[in-house]
Design a protein around this motif. Sequence first.
Motif, PDB file in Angstrom:
ATOM      1  N   PRO A  21       0.827  -1.211   0.000  1.00 61.69           N
ATOM      2  CA  PRO A  21       0.000   0.000   0.000  1.00 61.69           C
ATOM      3  C   PRO A  21       0.857   1.256   0.000  1.00 61.69           C
ATOM      4  O   PRO A  21       1.933   1.302   0.591  1.00 61.69           O
ATOM      5  N   VAL A  22       0.369   2.279  -0.689  1.00 59.31           N
ATOM      6  CA  VAL A  22       1.063   3.556  -0.804  1.00 59.31           C
ATOM      7  C   VAL A  22       0.245   4.610  -0.058  1.00 59.31           C
ATOM      8  O   VAL A  22      -0.978   4.710  -0.252  1.00 59.31           O
ATOM      9  N   GLU A  23       0.903   5.394   0.768  1.00 63.91           N
ATOM     10  CA  GLU A  23       0.210   6.463   1.475  1.00 63.91           C
ATOM     11  C   GLU A  23      -0.018   7.627   0.514  1.00 63.91           C
ATOM     12  O   GLU A  23       0.924   8.169  -0.071  1.00 63.91           O
ATOM     13  N   VAL A  26      -5.953  11.726   1.338  1.00 65.48           N
ATOM     14  CA  VAL A  26      -7.243  11.066   1.512  1.00 65.48           C
ATOM     15  C   VAL A  26      -8.262  11.644   0.527  1.00 65.48           C
ATOM     16  O   VAL A  26      -8.383  12.858   0.364  1.00 65.48           O
ATOM     17  N   ASP A  73       5.270   9.380  -4.635  1.00 64.52           N
ATOM     18  CA  ASP A  73       4.958  10.568  -3.854  1.00 64.52           C
ATOM     19  C   ASP A  73       3.886  11.357  -4.601  1.00 64.52           C
ATOM     20  O   ASP A  73       4.131  11.856  -5.705  1.00 64.52           O
ATOM     21  N   GLU A 389      -7.473   3.977  -2.729  1.00 63.02           N
ATOM     22  CA  GLU A 389      -6.294   3.174  -2.401  1.00 63.02           C
ATOM     23  C   GLU A 389      -5.349   3.064  -3.593  1.00 63.02           C
ATOM     24  O   GLU A 389      -5.789   2.961  -4.739  1.00 63.02           O
ATOM     25  N   TRP A 391      -1.727   0.874  -4.664  1.00 62.65           N
ATOM     26  CA  TRP A 391      -0.781  -0.184  -4.317  1.00 62.65           C
ATOM     27  C   TRP A 391       0.388  -0.174  -5.298  1.00 62.65           C
ATOM     28  O   TRP A 391       0.178  -0.077  -6.519  1.00 62.65           O
TER      29      TRP A 391
END
Length: 482
Positions: A21-23, A26, A73, A389, A391
């Motif tokens: 998972p990649v932050e 939101v 990023d 989300e 990934w």
Amino acid sequence: MRAAVLLLLAAPASADIRFEPVEVPVHEYVGGWEHFVGGGAAVFDCDGDALPEIVAAGGEAPVALWRNRGGMDFEPGAFPETTGATGLYALDLDADGPLDLVVTRVGPNLAFRGDGACGFSPLPLPDGGDAWTTAFTAVWQGARPTLAFGNYVDRADPDGPFGTCDDNLLLEPEGAGWRETVLSPGHCALSLLASDEDRDGVPTLRLSNDRHYYLSGGREQMWSLAERRFLGPADGFDAPSLWGMGIASGDATGDGLPEIVLTSMADQVAYLSSPEGLTRAPYEAGLTAHRPHAGGDGRPSTGWHAEWADVENDGDLDLLIVKGNVDQMPGMAMKDPNNLLLNTGNGFVEASVEAGVASDHRGRGGAWADLDGDGRLDLVVVNRRAPLEVWRNVSDAGNAVAVELRQPGGNRHAVGAWVELRTEAGVQARELTVGGGHGGDAVAPLWFGIGAAEAAELRVIWPGGAAGPWRPVAPGRVEIVR
């Protein structure tokens, strides 16, 4: 003529498929019953740095643009304030090079001109009224694109919502303007795809419709762009009756013709191709995905976005199905994880739990794209009332060749072309389309996994049928074929 953008080579081929998972900032697709459906994203490079951005529908929340700064990023970017969006589709409407955006909405649809630096400004569209638009596709039959909009429930009908599907709209270039054709009856379209799926040189328009709001007898539909009519059994069109949500089209068997998957509630309907036409895939093929494969909820699944992609870079197309309850439908699974069906060459096996992408949020839209330029396809999924989300593919995958097309004239990116790539393992075929899926898709280089091979050959069958020569290509670059 070819230009190249350097990519990293992926590791040798392996069955070890893993995502991390990649932050990311939101973003959620939210809203009431008019946003139970929709919720897609357009994933495309809007600033020319070969790193795809993400533009996601928000429903009652604004559309969100995330700029890709490399190394997974992402940071928020500026996008014109737009609410009511159900989906987004990237395409070059004005043939100036940068990709533009069509935004489908609950209310008037919008278009935005891309400036090549991720800036967007309004681009006029004909007044489509106040429809609830939930699907879109485009195809070039001349210098300008033909645009098709799929509409859901007729919100103006006082007898609605049940049995009140709205008509759909086709916009075809006529002089400097558009000829509007109403496609009636509508059966609550949730996905459209213009495609030459039988490779006879004539594209057709496939409409996947939601039976939940059907009039009696409602079914899937196919519109002949050449004959300007709906096709039926006499034309060889199988029109199943299902809760159609999304369309996936891709050659998963290597015969040069695409397999078709129609997502639905309770079953995902898959068709295998042959020169004689499409036939239903047998249960043993592993493509039904009719109930949750993990989590213990035995109720039927609800499928939304579907997309073929070679996530292993082994030369075989795998299948993503994004799943999630409409909202609180008690007869359907609430914990309904996404499917990642890996192509073994002899059927499909479920791998989403092991791969790490078996989210059980209420999934809607999705997209495959190489977000970090490392030669592996990464995954974006839009969720309803839950965060979007991302990934990162960290698998031990094989090598891949990525291909972009350029041609003069209005269809600058050659939508409708077929690209064939061959190695000692055989020939792979990809069609360049806009639409399908649910609520959006990726506009990214056509992707060909080649396993451990270090070279391949490709040719382009351009829109209109002219075939280019076979030419050598190598992994580790984006081949731009002109």
